[in-house]
Design a protein around this motif. Structure first.
Motif, mmCIF file in Angstrom:
data_model
loop_
_atom_site.group_PDB
_atom_site.id
_atom_site.type_symbol
_atom_site.label_atom_id
_atom_site.label_comp_id
_atom_site.label_asym_id
_atom_site.label_seq_id
_atom_site.Cartn_x
_atom_site.Cartn_y
_atom_site.Cartn_z
ATOM 1 N N ALA A 3 40.464 41.625 49.242
ATOM 2 C CA ALA A 3 39.662 42.167 50.347
ATOM 3 C C ALA A 3 40.567 42.853 51.368
ATOM 4 O O ALA A 3 40.209 43.891 51.931
ATOM 5 N N SER A 4 41.750 42.286 51.614
ATOM 6 C CA SER A 4 42.699 42.866 52.553
ATOM 7 C C SER A 4 43.182 44.218 52.052
ATOM 8 O O SER A 4 43.251 45.193 52.813
ATOM 9 N N GLN A 5 43.534 44.295 50.767
ATOM 10 C CA GLN A 5 43.964 45.562 50.187
ATOM 11 C C GLN A 5 42.858 46.609 50.280
ATOM 12 O O GLN A 5 43.103 47.776 50.583
ATOM 13 N N ARG A 6 41.633 46.170 50.019
ATOM 14 C CA ARG A 6 40.488 47.097 50.092
ATOM 15 C C ARG A 6 40.312 47.615 51.509
ATOM 16 O O ARG A 6 40.059 48.806 51.734
ATOM 17 N N ALA A 7 40.448 46.728 52.493
ATOM 18 C CA ALA A 7 40.301 47.132 53.893
ATOM 19 C C ALA A 7 41.399 48.112 54.306
ATOM 20 O O ALA A 7 41.172 49.017 55.110
ATOM 21 N N ARG A 8 42.579 47.952 53.743
ATOM 22 C CA ARG A 8 43.693 48.850 54.045
ATOM 23 C C ARG A 8 43.558 50.200 53.360
ATOM 24 O O ARG A 8 44.306 51.140 53.674
ATOM 25 N N GLY A 9 42.651 50.290 52.385
ATOM 26 C CA GLY A 9 42.551 51.500 51.589
ATOM 27 C C GLY A 9 43.647 51.574 50.549
ATOM 28 O O GLY A 9 43.993 52.655 50.062
ATOM 29 N N GLU A 10 44.201 50.419 50.202
ATOM 30 C CA GLU A 10 45.288 50.339 49.232
ATOM 31 C C GLU A 10 44.762 49.897 47.867
ATOM 32 O O GLU A 10 43.601 49.519 47.713
ATOM 33 N N ASP A 11 45.644 49.908 46.874
ATOM 34 C CA ASP A 11 45.301 49.602 45.491
ATOM 35 C C ASP A 11 44.967 48.119 45.325
ATOM 36 O O ASP A 11 45.836 47.264 45.456
ATOM 37 N N VAL A 12 43.698 47.814 45.033
ATOM 38 C CA VAL A 12 43.270 46.429 44.839
ATOM 39 C C VAL A 12 43.847 45.860 43.545
ATOM 40 O O VAL A 12 44.159 44.673 43.441
ATOM 41 N N ALA A 13 43.996 46.732 42.528
ATOM 42 C CA ALA A 13 44.516 46.285 41.232
ATOM 43 C C ALA A 13 45.936 45.742 41.337
ATOM 44 O O ALA A 13 46.389 45.003 40.456
ATOM 45 N N LEU A 14 46.632 46.078 42.412
ATOM 46 C CA LEU A 14 47.996 45.579 42.612
ATOM 47 C C LEU A 14 48.018 44.056 42.661
ATOM 48 O O LEU A 14 48.959 43.423 42.184
ATOM 49 N N VAL A 15 46.960 43.457 43.222
ATOM 50 C CA VAL A 15 46.885 41.994 43.317
ATOM 51 C C VAL A 15 46.837 41.382 41.923
ATOM 52 O O VAL A 15 47.546 40.407 41.627
ATOM 53 N N ASP A 16 46.017 41.951 41.039
ATOM 54 C CA ASP A 16 45.906 41.420 39.678
ATOM 55 C C ASP A 16 47.188 41.651 38.886
ATOM 56 O O ASP A 16 47.596 40.800 38.089
ATOM 57 N N SER A 17 47.839 42.797 39.105
ATOM 58 C CA SER A 17 49.114 43.062 38.435
ATOM 59 C C SER A 17 50.162 42.053 38.878
ATOM 60 O O SER A 17 50.966 41.569 38.066
ATOM 61 N N LEU A 18 50.142 41.720 40.167
ATOM 62 C CA LEU A 18 51.086 40.742 40.695
ATOM 63 C C LEU A 18 50.832 39.356 40.103
ATOM 64 O O LEU A 18 51.768 38.661 39.699
ATOM 65 N N LEU A 19 49.576 38.960 40.029
ATOM 66 C CA LEU A 19 49.235 37.657 39.450
ATOM 67 C C LEU A 19 49.662 37.581 37.990
ATOM 68 O O LEU A 19 50.174 36.557 37.519
ATOM 69 N N SER A 20 49.448 38.673 37.252
ATOM 70 C CA SER A 20 49.828 38.716 35.848
ATOM 71 C C SER A 20 51.349 38.618 35.686
ATOM 72 O O SER A 20 51.855 37.869 34.837
ATOM 73 N N ALA A 21 52.083 39.374 36.510
ATOM 74 C CA ALA A 21 53.542 39.334 36.438
ATOM 75 C C ALA A 21 54.064 37.951 36.815
ATOM 76 O O ALA A 21 55.018 37.442 36.203
ATOM 77 N N ASP A 22 53.431 37.322 37.812
ATOM 78 C CA ASP A 22 53.873 36.003 38.234
ATOM 79 C C ASP A 22 53.613 34.968 37.143
ATOM 80 O O ASP A 22 54.408 34.043 36.939
ATOM 81 N N GLU A 23 52.500 35.123 36.414
ATOM 82 C CA GLU A 23 52.210 34.217 35.300
ATOM 83 C C GLU A 23 53.263 34.364 34.202
ATOM 84 O O GLU A 23 53.731 33.374 33.632
ATOM 85 N N ARG A 24 53.663 35.622 33.918
ATOM 86 C CA ARG A 24 54.720 35.847 32.925
ATOM 87 C C ARG A 24 56.037 35.251 33.413
ATOM 88 O O ARG A 24 56.819 34.708 32.625
ATOM 89 N N ARG A 25 56.295 35.369 34.708
ATOM 90 C CA ARG A 25 57.519 34.795 35.272
ATOM 91 C C ARG A 25 57.536 33.285 35.093
ATOM 92 O O ARG A 25 58.543 32.695 34.680
ATOM 93 N N ARG A 26 56.408 32.649 35.366
ATOM 94 C CA ARG A 26 56.323 31.193 35.243
ATOM 95 C C ARG A 26 56.452 30.739 33.788
ATOM 96 O O ARG A 26 57.198 29.812 33.466
ATOM 97 N N SER A 27 55.691 31.394 32.905
ATOM 98 C CA SER A 27 55.695 30.984 31.494
ATOM 99 C C SER A 27 57.049 31.251 30.840
ATOM 100 O O SER A 27 57.526 30.432 30.039
ATOM 101 N N SER A 28 57.669 32.378 31.184
ATOM 102 C CA SER A 28 58.980 32.672 30.612
ATOM 103 C C SER A 28 60.028 31.711 31.143
ATOM 104 O O SER A 28 60.978 31.344 30.441
#
Length: 412
Positions: A3-28
């Motif tokens: 919601a914060s990214q949306r309010a800023r007019g920034e890329d909302v998908a960045l949040v999901d990309s970050l979560l995905s990368a963090d999951e790979r970081r944890r699992s690796s």
């Protein structure tokens, strides 16, 4: 955060990309730890084995070494991707911030009254004409020496800057701020840590040969001053008032404010900066705003306070208030000061923490412009001008100008 990214007019998908990368970081990371544990256990078995069993164990050890190396590289790559995405994510927008772009701010207060120049019997001059009459501003030679958006302050113009800086530092010191003269060049980690290498990077000057950045505000060195430190809670709040030259490329401002010294590439500024406990940041934000209002009131300027809209906050601010002074010849309010609550955004990136009851956690940082010199000179000249081209000096500045009450035009 979406919601914060949306309010800023920034890329909302960045949040999901970050979560995905963090999951790979944890699992690796888990995979690496498992392989390393097996590798250590295998080493003990090899020492006790013999014959065919030892040969098989050695074969497995060779494969494990390759697997560990690959897992280590995968973990590092996932960690690097996570950090890169995290650096691109803006601060969490405060829920009370008005949503929208530059024009969607909310006016909170209005102070002072606009002069009626028609009733006084003369047409107001703009700051550049006044500055030339006073022998205070020389933009032609500034352009000759350095290019467009550069200038000289001469005579009373130079004295007026020094008066403003001294008066601003005096107010800040009286309020409990520690005066600071800060570096104008900083390392990349200082600039990135304060959030100025994201969306604001286009406005930053970079010295490639030295890999140093020219600061656009002393907020940067003041924020990085306690980088990689743990501060005891009983030392908070820490408040600094920094004076420094500021450099901005003003990318994207082509054609805007080209006349005079309102929007320039180099200027001096007095900046307030606070370190506080996170739960105290909103109260500190109001205090910074009050100090800015006190300053503009002492300069006898008409101004308004606005709650800046979400898409105009900048990446580090959770909430921002601007004080805009009335500029008579433009017929509108223009930003003179700004104060931002950056919550824990900068402290996390700069690794600045507070120790409280044996626990360590991030603290909050806030900044507030007290005096951006050229814009303040613009407002003073235009609002305090008189029919003959002279300019009345606000009382707060007179002690710093040798008691001078009026700036008089000079002979050509």
């Amino acid at each position: 955060m979406r919601a914060s990214q949306r309010a800023r007019g920034e890329d909302v998908a960045l949040v999901d990309s970050l979560l995905s990368a963090d999951e790979r970081r944890r699992s690796s990371g888990v995979r690496f730890d498992e392989l390393r544990a097996e590798q250590k256990g295998l080493g003990k078995l090899i020492g006790k084995a013999s014959g065919d069993e030892k040969a098989e164990l050695l074969k497995r050890a060779s494969q494990l070494a390759a697997d560990v190396k690959a897992a280590d590289a995968e973990r590092d790559a996932a960690d690097a991707e996570t950090q890169e995405l995290l650096q691109r994510l803006g601060n969490l927008v405060h829920p009370d911030v008005p949503v929208g772009g530059e024009e969607d701010f909310v006016t909170l207060e209005t102070h002072g009254t606009h002069r009626d120049f028609a009733a006084e019997g003369f047409e107001p001059r703009d700051h550049l004409e006044l500055g030339q009459l006073l022998g205070a501003i020389d933009v032609e030679r500034g352009a000759k020496v350095s290019g467009s958006r550069f200038y000289f302050l001469t005579g009373v113009g130079a004295l007026l800057e020094l008066a403003l800086v001294n008066a601003a530092i005096a107010q800040a010191t009286a309020a409990g701020f520690t005066p600071m003269l800060t570096p104008a060049l900083v390392r990349p980690q200082s600039m990135a840590g304060t959030g100025f290498l994201g969306q604001a990077a286009q406005d930053v000057y970079h010295l490639d040969k030295d890999d140093l950045y020219l600061v656009g505000t002393s907020e940067v060195p003041l924020a990085a001053y306690h980088m990689d430190e743990i501060i005891d809670a009983d030392r908070l709040p820490l408040r600094y008032a920094g004076f420094s030259p500021c450099f901005r490329r003003e990318a994207g401002s082509h054609g805007k404010d080209t006349r005079g010294i309102f929007r320039v590439h180099q200027f001096d500024k007095v900046e307030m900066f606070s370190y506080v406990l996170p739960e105290d940041s909103q109260a500190e934000h109001q205090r910074l705003l009050e100090w800015e209002k006190q300053w503009l009131t002492s300069l006898e300027l008409p101004f308004r306070v606005i709650d800046v809209a979400s898409a105009d906050l900048g990446s580090s601010a959770s909430r921002k208030y601007d004080c805009e002074a009335w500029i008579p010849t433009q017929g509108k309010y223009r930003e003179l000061t700004s104060t931002s609550d950056c919550t824990e955004f900068q402290s996390r990136r700069l690794s600045i923490r507070v120790r409280e009851d044996k626990k360590v956690r991030p603290l909050a940082t806030l900044n507030g412009t007290l005096c951006a010199v050229p814009r303040t000179i613009v407002a003073i000249l235009e609002n305090h001008q008189q029919a003959d081209g002279s300019v009345r000096v606000p009382e707060v500045l007179r002690p710093y100008l040798g008691g001078r009450e009026v700036l008089e035009p000079v002979a050509k």
